[in-house]
Design an enzyme around this catalytic site. Structure first.
Site, PDB file in Angstrom:
ATOM      1  N   GLU A  30      73.523  38.859  12.883  1.00 49.10           N
ATOM      2  CA  GLU A  30      72.303  38.450  12.155  1.00 49.10           C
ATOM      3  C   GLU A  30      71.303  39.606  12.028  1.00 49.10           C
ATOM      4  O   GLU A  30      71.473  40.664  12.657  1.00 49.10           O
ATOM      5  CB  GLU A  30      71.650  37.263  12.846  1.00 49.10           C
ATOM      6  CG  GLU A  30      71.210  37.563  14.259  1.00 49.10           C
ATOM      7  CD  GLU A  30      69.900  36.914  14.618  1.00 49.10           C
ATOM      8  OE1 GLU A  30      68.950  37.003  13.818  1.00 49.10           O
ATOM      9  OE2 GLU A  30      69.804  36.358  15.723  1.00 49.10           O
ATOM     10  N   LYS A  91      61.184  36.418   7.416  1.00 47.93           N
ATOM     11  CA  LYS A  91      62.139  35.788   8.337  1.00 47.93           C
ATOM     12  C   LYS A  91      62.802  34.671   7.535  1.00 47.93           C
ATOM     13  O   LYS A  91      62.147  33.707   7.126  1.00 47.93           O
ATOM     14  CB  LYS A  91      61.377  35.232   9.546  1.00 47.93           C
ATOM     15  CG  LYS A  91      62.266  34.503  10.536  1.00 47.93           C
ATOM     16  CD  LYS A  91      61.466  34.180  11.790  1.00 47.93           C
ATOM     17  CE  LYS A  91      62.181  33.189  12.671  1.00 47.93           C
ATOM     18  NZ  LYS A  91      61.391  32.846  13.863  1.00 47.93           N
ATOM     19  N   VAL A 111      69.742  32.829  12.700  1.00 52.25           N
ATOM     20  CA  VAL A 111      71.062  32.287  13.055  1.00 52.25           C
ATOM     21  C   VAL A 111      71.540  31.322  11.965  1.00 52.25           C
ATOM     22  O   VAL A 111      72.668  31.414  11.474  1.00 52.25           O
ATOM     23  CB  VAL A 111      70.996  31.570  14.431  1.00 52.25           C
ATOM     24  CG1 VAL A 111      72.252  30.755  14.694  1.00 52.25           C
ATOM     25  CG2 VAL A 111      70.773  32.592  15.548  1.00 52.25           C
ATOM     26  N   ASP A 140      59.882  20.024  16.582  1.00 51.26           N
ATOM     27  CA  ASP A 140      60.272  21.399  16.303  1.00 51.26           C
ATOM     28  C   ASP A 140      61.735  21.622  16.711  1.00 51.26           C
ATOM     29  O   ASP A 140      62.030  22.190  17.738  1.00 51.26           O
ATOM     30  CB  ASP A 140      59.339  22.352  17.068  1.00 51.26           C
ATOM     31  CG  ASP A 140      59.648  23.815  16.765  1.00 51.26           C
ATOM     32  OD1 ASP A 140      60.537  24.064  15.935  1.00 51.26           O
ATOM     33  OD2 ASP A 140      59.015  24.691  17.364  1.00 51.26           O
ATOM     34  N   SER A 142      64.981  23.538  15.792  1.00 51.35           N
ATOM     35  CA  SER A 142      65.336  24.686  14.967  1.00 51.35           C
ATOM     36  C   SER A 142      66.488  24.361  14.020  1.00 51.35           C
ATOM     37  O   SER A 142      67.424  23.636  14.373  1.00 51.35           O
ATOM     38  CB  SER A 142      65.751  25.846  15.867  1.00 51.35           C
ATOM     39  OG  SER A 142      66.278  26.883  15.077  1.00 51.35           O
ATOM     40  N   ALA A 143      66.412  24.951  12.809  1.00 54.08           N
ATOM     41  CA  ALA A 143      67.506  24.814  11.831  1.00 54.08           C
ATOM     42  C   ALA A 143      68.802  25.400  12.398  1.00 54.08           C
ATOM     43  O   ALA A 143      69.892  25.045  11.947  1.00 54.08           O
ATOM     44  CB  ALA A 143      67.125  25.512  10.534  1.00 54.08           C
ATOM     45  N   ASP A 144      68.685  26.291  13.394  1.00 53.98           N
ATOM     46  CA  ASP A 144      69.888  26.866  14.023  1.00 53.98           C
ATOM     47  C   ASP A 144      70.800  25.746  14.533  1.00 53.98           C
ATOM     48  O   ASP A 144      72.021  25.793  14.378  1.00 53.98           O
ATOM     49  CB  ASP A 144      69.522  27.731  15.236  1.00 53.98           C
ATOM     50  CG  ASP A 144      68.800  29.018  14.868  1.00 53.98           C
ATOM     51  OD1 ASP A 144      68.609  29.265  13.671  1.00 53.98           O
ATOM     52  OD2 ASP A 144      68.441  29.758  15.796  1.00 53.98           O
ATOM     53  N   LYS A 161      67.192  30.197  24.218  1.00 58.79           N
ATOM     54  CA  LYS A 161      65.962  30.808  24.727  1.00 58.79           C
ATOM     55  C   LYS A 161      65.279  29.821  25.657  1.00 58.79           C
ATOM     56  O   LYS A 161      65.192  28.639  25.341  1.00 58.79           O
ATOM     57  CB  LYS A 161      65.013  31.132  23.555  1.00 58.79           C
ATOM     58  CG  LYS A 161      65.377  32.426  22.870  1.00 58.79           C
ATOM     59  CD  LYS A 161      64.402  32.727  21.757  1.00 58.79           C
ATOM     60  CE  LYS A 161      64.807  32.043  20.483  1.00 58.79           C
ATOM     61  NZ  LYS A 161      63.740  31.360  19.778  1.00 58.79           N
TER      62      LYS A 161
END
Ligand SMILES: O=c1[nH]cc([C@@H]2O[C@H](COP(=O)(O)O)[C@@H](O)[C@H]2O)c(=O)[nH]1
Length: 326
Positions: A30, A91, A111, A140, A142-144, A161
């Site tokens: 990435e 981003k 990602v 929240d 993440s789209a990951d 993380k």
């Protein structure tokens, strides 16, 4: 597959295209990690070093990024350097792809966006630093996490993380049907009793307080799992490689810096796409650069492991094809 983005939308480097069609070893990497996750010039140095490590294992690196509205799979070294030094690079998550294309922007792909591109180009393995996560008491997510559920690719990372909620992240991955395993290599794999007790890693630390859903013990085993992922053509697989033991002292002291950085982000009202770069930067300052050194080391290690898996997977496919011909 490739035509889905139309002629101008996607550029796959010739070397990547040739390796994919020959069933060779290819690893996607990435670019958000070097456009907004690390300071200059260590960002570009790390990206280029990760590519070099992939090549040293006999695999082809395919760093993904957005260049003037084109999704590129296999940036050249000069393009990586230019993107890593571009003050205007956005981003670029999955949701940003259409607007970035329409506006002909440059961007680092997260990602999730990198998974979209890797799938379009037929790349089976993807290497990153750490995954984004699920918020503790917010929506929240993440789209990951969602994209992993839609993309039959093996993503190699150092876990999730540790900034938000690791437990909820693992639940969200289960909901998406994403297989999750921790890979133990070398001395870690040999520890007696480890099989039952392995924790899912959390980026800067090898433990998160959450049990890993599965443990794998060799690159060959990972390649066999990837063969299953590819044949099912459904959700992806998340493979976590714990941070190396040489960082154990750092790992045991980083929590305070993470808490302080999170408090500061809360006070300043930093949210959304800005939060990860903010936290990475603050934690690096609070640890006198130790977190940055750890991040660089784990990206390189993941590149090394990912390339070995891609190579083993390619050999497995060759062997299966040879058996099929007999
Ligand atoms: O150590 C890092 N982890 C993750 C990222 C990037 O942050 C993105 C997630 O952003 P967000 O938290 O806004 O979903 C990931 O996909 C990845 O590209 C990074 O730069 N550095």
């Amino acid at each position: 597959m490739l035509s889905k983005l139309g002629r101008g939308g996607l550029r796959v480097a010739e070397e990547v295209r040739a390796a994919v069609s020959a069933g060779g070893a290819v690893v996607a990497l990435e670019s958000t990690i070097f456009t907004s996750g690390m300071p200059r010039p260590i960002n570009v140095d790390t990206a280029l070093e990760a590519e070099r490590i992939v090549r040293s294992r006999g695999a082809v690196p395919a760093t993904v990024g957005m260049l003037a509205g084109r999704l590129v799979v296999g940036l050249s070294q000069a393009e990586i350097a230019a993107l890593g030094g571009d003050d205007y690079a956005i981003k670029c998550s999955t949701r940003d792809l259409p607007t970035a294309m329409a506006r002909r922007l440059n961007g680092g792909t997260t990602v999730s966006a990198t998974l979209v591109a890797a799938r379009l180009a037929g790349v089976p393995v993807f290497v990153t630093g750490a995954l984004a996560e699920h918020g503790q008491d917010s929506m929240d997510v993440s789209a990951d996490l969602v994209q992993l559920g839609r993309t039959p690719i093996m993503t190699v990372c150092a876990g999730v993380k540790a900034f938000l909620d690791v437990g909820r992240t693992l639940e969200a991955l289960e909901t998406q049907g994403v297989g999750v395993a921790t890979l133990l290599l070398g001395d870690d794999a040999k520890q007696p009793g480890k099989k039952e007790e392995v924790e899912f890693p959390a980026f800067y630390t090898p433990s998160s307080g959450h049990k890993s859903p599965c443990t794998l013990h060799s690159v060959a085993e990972c390649a066999r799992v990837l063969a299953g992922v590819r044949s099912l053509d459904g959700p992806g697989f998340l493979l976590a490689v714990p941070i190396a033991r040489e960082f154990s002292e750092f790992s045991s002291t980083v929590d305070a810096a993470i808490r302080d950085a999170l408090d500061e982000a809360g006070r300043l009202g930093i949210r959304g796409r800005a939060i990860t770069p903010f936290l990475l930067d603050r934690i690096a300052r609070l640890t006198d650069g130790a977190s940055l050194r750890a991040n660089v080391a784990l990206v390189k290690r993941n590149a090394d492991v990912g390339a070995q898996i891609a190579k083993a997977f390619s050999e497995l496919q060759d062997a299966a094809a040879a058996t099929g011909k007999k």
